[in-house]
Design a protein around this motif. Structure first.
Motif, PDB file in Angstrom:
ATOM      1  N   ALA A   1      -2.418   0.398  -4.510  1.00  0.00           N
ATOM      2  CA  ALA A   1      -2.166  -0.948  -3.998  1.00  0.00           C
ATOM      3  C   ALA A   1      -1.586  -1.740  -5.154  1.00  0.00           C
ATOM      4  CB  ALA A   1      -3.451  -1.584  -3.491  1.00  0.00           C
ATOM      5  N   ILE A   2      -0.402  -2.318  -4.974  1.00  0.00           N
ATOM      6  CA  ILE A   2       0.312  -2.983  -6.057  1.00  0.00           C
ATOM      7  C   ILE A   2       0.689  -4.392  -5.616  1.00  0.00           C
ATOM      8  CG2 ILE A   2       2.322  -2.898  -7.578  1.00  0.00           C
ATOM      9  CD1 ILE A   2       2.375   0.129  -7.175  1.00  0.00           C
ATOM     10  N   LEU A   3       0.423  -5.360  -6.478  1.00  0.00           N
ATOM     11  CA  LEU A   3       0.721  -6.756  -6.160  1.00  0.00           C
ATOM     12  C   LEU A   3       2.210  -6.959  -5.918  1.00  0.00           C
ATOM     13  CD1 LEU A   3      -0.610  -9.663  -6.116  1.00  0.00           C
ATOM     14  CD2 LEU A   3       0.328  -9.899  -8.428  1.00  0.00           C
ATOM     15  N   THR A   4       2.539  -7.604  -4.814  1.00  0.00           N
ATOM     16  CA  THR A   4       3.942  -7.906  -4.503  1.00  0.00           C
ATOM     17  C   THR A   4       4.231  -9.398  -4.475  1.00  0.00           C
ATOM     18  OG1 THR A   4       3.475  -7.819  -2.119  1.00  0.00           O
ATOM     19  CG2 THR A   4       4.246  -5.780  -3.186  1.00  0.00           C
ATOM     20  N   ASP A   5       3.187 -10.216  -4.228  1.00  0.00           N
ATOM     21  CA  ASP A   5       3.414 -11.658  -4.162  1.00  0.00           C
ATOM     22  C   ASP A   5       2.101 -12.393  -4.408  1.00  0.00           C
ATOM     23  OD1 ASP A   5       4.873 -13.988  -3.849  1.00  0.00           O
ATOM     24  OD2 ASP A   5       4.575 -14.071  -1.683  1.00  0.00           O
ATOM     25  N   LEU A   6       2.192 -13.588  -4.971  1.00  0.00           N
ATOM     26  CA  LEU A   6       1.005 -14.413  -5.196  1.00  0.00           C
ATOM     27  C   LEU A   6       1.361 -15.878  -5.046  1.00  0.00           C
ATOM     28  CD1 LEU A   6       0.180 -14.397  -9.042  1.00  0.00           C
ATOM     29  CD2 LEU A   6       2.363 -13.742  -8.084  1.00  0.00           C
ATOM     30  N   GLU A   7       0.425 -16.646  -4.456  1.00  0.00           N
ATOM     31  CA  GLU A   7       0.651 -18.059  -4.208  1.00  0.00           C
ATOM     32  C   GLU A   7      -0.592 -18.857  -4.580  1.00  0.00           C
ATOM     33  OE1 GLU A   7       1.998 -18.833  -0.187  1.00  0.00           O
ATOM     34  OE2 GLU A   7       2.822 -16.802  -0.045  1.00  0.00           O
ATOM     35  N   HIS A   8      -0.367 -20.053  -5.110  1.00  0.00           N
ATOM     36  CA  HIS A   8      -1.418 -21.038  -5.397  1.00  0.00           C
ATOM     37  C   HIS A   8      -2.527 -20.449  -6.278  1.00  0.00           C
ATOM     38  CE1 HIS A   8      -3.005 -25.001  -4.794  1.00  0.00           C
ATOM     39  NE2 HIS A   8      -4.162 -24.559  -4.347  1.00  0.00           N
TER      40      HIS A   8
ATOM     41  N   ASN B   1       5.666   3.903   1.387  1.00  0.00           N
ATOM     42  CA  ASN B   1       5.185   2.531   1.513  1.00  0.00           C
ATOM     43  C   ASN B   1       4.637   2.366   2.924  1.00  0.00           C
ATOM     44  OD1 ASN B   1       4.669  -0.165   1.362  1.00  0.00           O
ATOM     45  ND2 ASN B   1       6.775  -0.805   1.006  1.00  0.00           N
ATOM     46  N   ALA B   2       3.320   2.460   3.065  1.00  0.00           N
ATOM     47  CA  ALA B   2       2.718   2.583   4.383  1.00  0.00           C
ATOM     48  C   ALA B   2       2.216   1.287   4.978  1.00  0.00           C
ATOM     49  CB  ALA B   2       1.552   3.588   4.320  1.00  0.00           C
ATOM     50  N   GLY B   3       1.851   0.312   4.133  1.00  0.00           N
ATOM     51  CA  GLY B   3       1.257  -0.876   4.726  1.00  0.00           C
ATOM     52  C   GLY B   3       1.150  -2.033   3.755  1.00  0.00           C
ATOM     53  N   GLU B   4       0.408  -3.036   4.176  1.00  0.00           N
ATOM     54  CA  GLU B   4       0.287  -4.272   3.406  1.00  0.00           C
ATOM     55  C   GLU B   4      -1.128  -4.820   3.535  1.00  0.00           C
ATOM     56  OE1 GLU B   4       3.419  -7.730   3.105  1.00  0.00           O
ATOM     57  OE2 GLU B   4       2.132  -8.083   4.859  1.00  0.00           O
ATOM     58  N   VAL B   5      -1.654  -5.374   2.435  1.00  0.00           N
ATOM     59  CA  VAL B   5      -2.961  -6.020   2.433  1.00  0.00           C
ATOM     60  C   VAL B   5      -2.787  -7.444   1.924  1.00  0.00           C
ATOM     61  CG1 VAL B   5      -5.361  -5.880   1.684  1.00  0.00           C
ATOM     62  CG2 VAL B   5      -4.000  -3.797   1.833  1.00  0.00           C
TER      63      VAL B   5
ATOM     64  N   ALA C   1       0.842  -1.188   0.000  1.00  0.00           N
ATOM     65  CA  ALA C   1       0.000   0.000   0.000  1.00  0.00           C
ATOM     66  C   ALA C   1       0.881   1.243   0.000  1.00  0.00           C
ATOM     67  CB  ALA C   1      -0.919   0.006   1.222  1.00  0.00           C
ATOM     68  N   TYR C   2       0.712   2.100  -0.994  1.00  0.00           N
ATOM     69  CA  TYR C   2       1.590   3.255  -1.193  1.00  0.00           C
ATOM     70  C   TYR C   2       0.773   4.547  -1.239  1.00  0.00           C
ATOM     71  CZ  TYR C   2       4.813  -0.392  -2.702  1.00  0.00           C
ATOM     72  OH  TYR C   2       5.583  -1.524  -2.769  1.00  0.00           O
ATOM     73  N   TYR C   3       1.310   5.582  -0.615  1.00  0.00           N
ATOM     74  CA  TYR C   3       0.706   6.912  -0.645  1.00  0.00           C
ATOM     75  C   TYR C   3       1.620   7.838  -1.433  1.00  0.00           C
ATOM     76  CZ  TYR C   3      -0.490  11.591   1.106  1.00  0.00           C
ATOM     77  OH  TYR C   3      -0.801  12.918   1.200  1.00  0.00           O
ATOM     78  N   HIS C   4       1.053   8.536  -2.429  1.00  0.00           N
ATOM     79  CA  HIS C   4       1.833   9.425  -3.294  1.00  0.00           C
ATOM     80  C   HIS C   4       1.387  10.869  -3.055  1.00  0.00           C
ATOM     81  CE1 HIS C   4       3.106  10.815  -7.572  1.00  0.00           C
ATOM     82  NE2 HIS C   4       4.086  10.952  -6.704  1.00  0.00           N
ATOM     83  N   TRP C   5       2.311  11.696  -2.594  1.00  0.00           N
ATOM     84  CA  TRP C   5       2.037  13.107  -2.335  1.00  0.00           C
ATOM     85  C   TRP C   5       3.160  13.937  -2.946  1.00  0.00           C
ATOM     86  CZ3 TRP C   5       4.144  16.739   1.461  1.00  0.00           C
ATOM     87  CH2 TRP C   5       3.390  17.921   1.557  1.00  0.00           C
ATOM     88  N   HIS C   6       2.809  14.771  -3.940  1.00  0.00           N
ATOM     89  CA  HIS C   6       3.802  15.494  -4.737  1.00  0.00           C
ATOM     90  C   HIS C   6       4.779  14.484  -5.351  1.00  0.00           C
ATOM     91  CE1 HIS C   6       2.165  19.334  -3.646  1.00  0.00           C
ATOM     92  NE2 HIS C   6       2.313  19.079  -2.352  1.00  0.00           N
ATOM     93  N   LEU C   7       6.083  14.579  -5.066  1.00  0.00           N
ATOM     94  CA  LEU C   7       7.057  13.648  -5.627  1.00  0.00           C
ATOM     95  C   LEU C   7       7.408  12.516  -4.669  1.00  0.00           C
ATOM     96  CD1 LEU C   7       9.522  16.200  -7.293  1.00  0.00           C
ATOM     97  CD2 LEU C   7       7.654  14.926  -8.382  1.00  0.00           C
ATOM     98  N   LEU C   8       6.746  12.462  -3.529  1.00  0.00           N
ATOM     99  CA  LEU C   8       7.095  11.511  -2.481  1.00  0.00           C
ATOM    100  C   LEU C   8       6.192  10.284  -2.515  1.00  0.00           C
ATOM    101  CD1 LEU C   8       8.781  10.956   0.107  1.00  0.00           C
ATOM    102  CD2 LEU C   8       6.941  12.095   1.388  1.00  0.00           C
TER     103      LEU C   8
END
Length: 284
Positions: free
Chosen positions: A267-274, A64-68, A54-61
């Motif tokens: 929210a961007i996929l980082t891993d997948l299983e099965h 990486n704040a969390g995970e789902v 989970a990523y928050y984009h503010w101006h150029l920043l």
């Protein structure tokens, strides 16, 4: 004559809007499972596990704040086989210093026709907490709800179960069975969802196929969908959620992006299983 000033948003409210979007834009505002003409085969298996950053984009920043994490299973309930879906979201320890989130969404649906049976949503943001619980009665076409907000008295209600209405989490999985290939670019499709003890009529628009690259360098051919969400203090009016699903039989959400008044969240996929099918959408 004095004009009234618009109330300022507190830092806490802004953080709440940002982190809520970061952690559960994947489970909030999505699509009804009763959209017609869908695949007869589910796009997922029991045991599937999808992890998102989970990523928050503010101006150029970028932060990486969390995970789902989304998991899929099957269970027996009242002698009936059901799908059991679970989504958990949390902020990382470094972000907990600013604002802590520990949220859980859980859903049970009929294994055969995907009709919703039960949904619970536990939201813990900072020192505040909310619980939403819904039981679906198909015989009487009713939904029994139980809501508890922080120190307020519990609230119970009974709603009419309108056709094609389902809970937030099961819609995420049901929509993955949608046959995007049958849609022309610009096609708009209506849907219906239960949100905060109300039935909401919304829509999504198909934008065709695009290539999407994740933050770990993987690239996919995807179906791009633009979704109409509910307006509010932090979401602008109009279509403001973009979702990219893999253009293969899995139809896995690779990326979700939405605009808020203080930037954008992803929210961007980082891993997948099965997963059930070969990931033929990936570009090597």
């Amino acid at each position: 004559m004095k004009t009234k000033r618009k109330p300022r948003r507190s830092n806490r409210n802004v953080r709440d809007a940002v982190i809520s979007s970061l952690l559960f834009l994947l489970a909030f505002g999505w699509i009804s499972p009763k959209v017609q003409a869908q695949s007869t085969e589910n796009a997922f298996l029991a045991g599937e596990r999808l992890t998102y950053g989970a990523y928050y984009h503010w101006h150029l920043l970028w932060v990486n704040a969390g995970e789902v994490i989304f998991t899929t299973d099957t269970i027996k309930h009242n002698k009936n086989k059901q799908w059991h879906f679970l989504a958990t979201g949390k902020t990382f320890k470094a972000y907990d210093l600013f604002y802590t989130v520990r949220d859980t969404f859980e859903s049970r649906v009929n294994f055969v026709d995907f009709a919703p049976d039960y949904f619970i949503r536990k939201v813990n943001h900072g020192k505040s907490s909310t619980l939403h619980e819904y039981a679906f009665n198909s015989d009487e076409n009713k939904i029994s709800s139980y809501i508890k907000r922080e120190d307020a008295k519990p609230f119970r209600d009974e709603l009419i179960w309108k056709p094609s209405t389902a809970d937030m989490l099961s819609t995420v999985y049901a929509f993955r069975n949608y046959n995007f290939e049958q849609l022309k670019k610009g096609k708009q499709v209506n849907f219906r969802m239960l949100v905060d003890n109300k039935t909401e009529d919304l829509y999504f628009r198909y934008e065709g196929q695009e290539q999407v690259k994740t933050r770990n360098g993987r690239k996919f051919n995807c179906h791009h969908v633009v979704i109409k969400l509910l307006g509010g203090d932090f979401f602008p009016d109009g279509e403001h959620m973009d979702v990219w699903f893999t253009a293969d039989q899995n139809r896995i959400p690779i990326k979700v992006e939405t605009k808020i008044v203080v930037g954008s969240v992803n929210a961007i996929l980082t891993d997948l299983e099965h997963i059930k099918y070969p990931l033929t959408s990936e570009i090597k």
